[in-house]
Design a protein around this motif. Sequence first.
Motif, PDB file in Angstrom:
ATOM      1  N   ALA A  36      -5.253 -58.693 -56.805  1.00 30.19           N
ATOM      2  CA  ALA A  36      -6.535 -58.905 -57.496  1.00 30.19           C
ATOM      3  C   ALA A  36      -7.600 -58.023 -56.849  1.00 30.19           C
ATOM      4  N   PHE A  37      -8.402 -57.369 -57.685  1.00 31.60           N
ATOM      5  CA  PHE A  37      -9.487 -56.517 -57.215  1.00 31.60           C
ATOM      6  C   PHE A  37     -10.792 -57.018 -57.825  1.00 31.60           C
ATOM      7  N   CYS A  58     -10.133 -57.482 -61.850  1.00 33.27           N
ATOM      8  CA  CYS A  58      -8.841 -57.272 -62.502  1.00 33.27           C
ATOM      9  C   CYS A  58      -7.699 -57.664 -61.564  1.00 33.27           C
ATOM     10  N   ARG A  59      -6.543 -57.856 -62.172  1.00 34.57           N
ATOM     11  CA  ARG A  59      -5.303 -58.132 -61.421  1.00 34.57           C
ATOM     12  C   ARG A  59      -4.281 -57.132 -61.924  1.00 34.57           C
ATOM     13  N   MET A  60      -3.626 -56.446 -60.979  1.00 31.64           N
ATOM     14  CA  MET A  60      -2.674 -55.413 -61.363  1.00 31.64           C
ATOM     15  C   MET A  60      -1.368 -55.556 -60.595  1.00 31.64           C
ATOM     16  N   PRO A  61      -0.228 -55.368 -61.284  1.00 33.52           N
ATOM     17  CA  PRO A  61       1.043 -55.302 -60.555  1.00 33.52           C
ATOM     18  C   PRO A  61       1.118 -53.940 -59.858  1.00 33.52           C
ATOM     19  N   LYS A 118      -3.303 -60.258 -51.068  1.00 33.95           N
ATOM     20  CA  LYS A 118      -3.154 -60.244 -52.529  1.00 33.95           C
ATOM     21  C   LYS A 118      -4.488 -60.169 -53.270  1.00 33.95           C
ATOM     22  N   SER A 119      -5.596 -60.088 -52.520  1.00 37.02           N
ATOM     23  CA  SER A 119      -6.910 -60.062 -53.152  1.00 37.02           C
ATOM     24  C   SER A 119      -7.878 -59.246 -52.306  1.00 37.02           C
ATOM     25  N   TYR A 120      -8.643 -58.382 -52.963  1.00 39.40           N
ATOM     26  CA  TYR A 120      -9.653 -57.562 -52.297  1.00 39.40           C
ATOM     27  C   TYR A 120     -10.963 -57.708 -53.065  1.00 39.40           C
ATOM     28  N   ASP A 121     -12.037 -58.040 -52.345  1.00 36.50           N
ATOM     29  CA  ASP A 121     -13.358 -58.220 -52.951  1.00 36.50           C
ATOM     30  C   ASP A 121     -14.357 -57.430 -52.099  1.00 36.50           C
ATOM     31  N   LEU A 122     -14.848 -56.316 -52.645  1.00 33.28           N
ATOM     32  CA  LEU A 122     -15.734 -55.433 -51.886  1.00 33.28           C
ATOM     33  C   LEU A 122     -17.157 -55.471 -52.421  1.00 33.28           C
ATOM     34  N   THR A 123     -18.103 -55.369 -51.512  1.00 36.70           N
ATOM     35  CA  THR A 123     -19.500 -55.224 -51.893  1.00 36.70           C
ATOM     36  C   THR A 123     -19.822 -53.740 -51.894  1.00 36.70           C
TER      37      THR A 123
END
Length: 142
Positions: A36-37, A58-61, A118-123
């Motif tokens: 997940a991005f 978004c979520r990408m394989p 499994k998840s990246y959340d950037l400012t």
Amino acid sequence: MQGYELMKKISFLIIITILFSSGCATLLTGTKDTIAFDSTPQCAIVYKDGQELCKTPCRMPIKRSINSSEIEFRLDGYEPRFFTLEKEMNFVSVLNLGNLFGWAVDAATGSVVKYSKKSYDLTMKSAALINVTMLTKIHQKN
């Protein structure tokens, strides 16, 4: 009795074929992880190794690879952000034991590793704010 012996031989051949035809991690855990991005603000374009993937959120394989996977977030008016997807060993591949062919299959498909995060959340950082900060520092030096 001959039918039983024949079935036993066929079963043995099937088991040997399965064991040597592919790697355990490839069979049991697949070759992709869903990541997940997200970004603040949203709508940043996500690139993997230079190829556009999606727009946040978004979520990408993502296909596993023993090579590093470089991710970039781009959003107009903001500085681009770069990072590498974090990985760890996929311990399911240990089930290959002495099966060198299984190890080779898992290495070729990338299944000897898996993405640990499994998840990246950037400012995102505003390009205007960065430019003002740099100009202020230059002005203070003079």
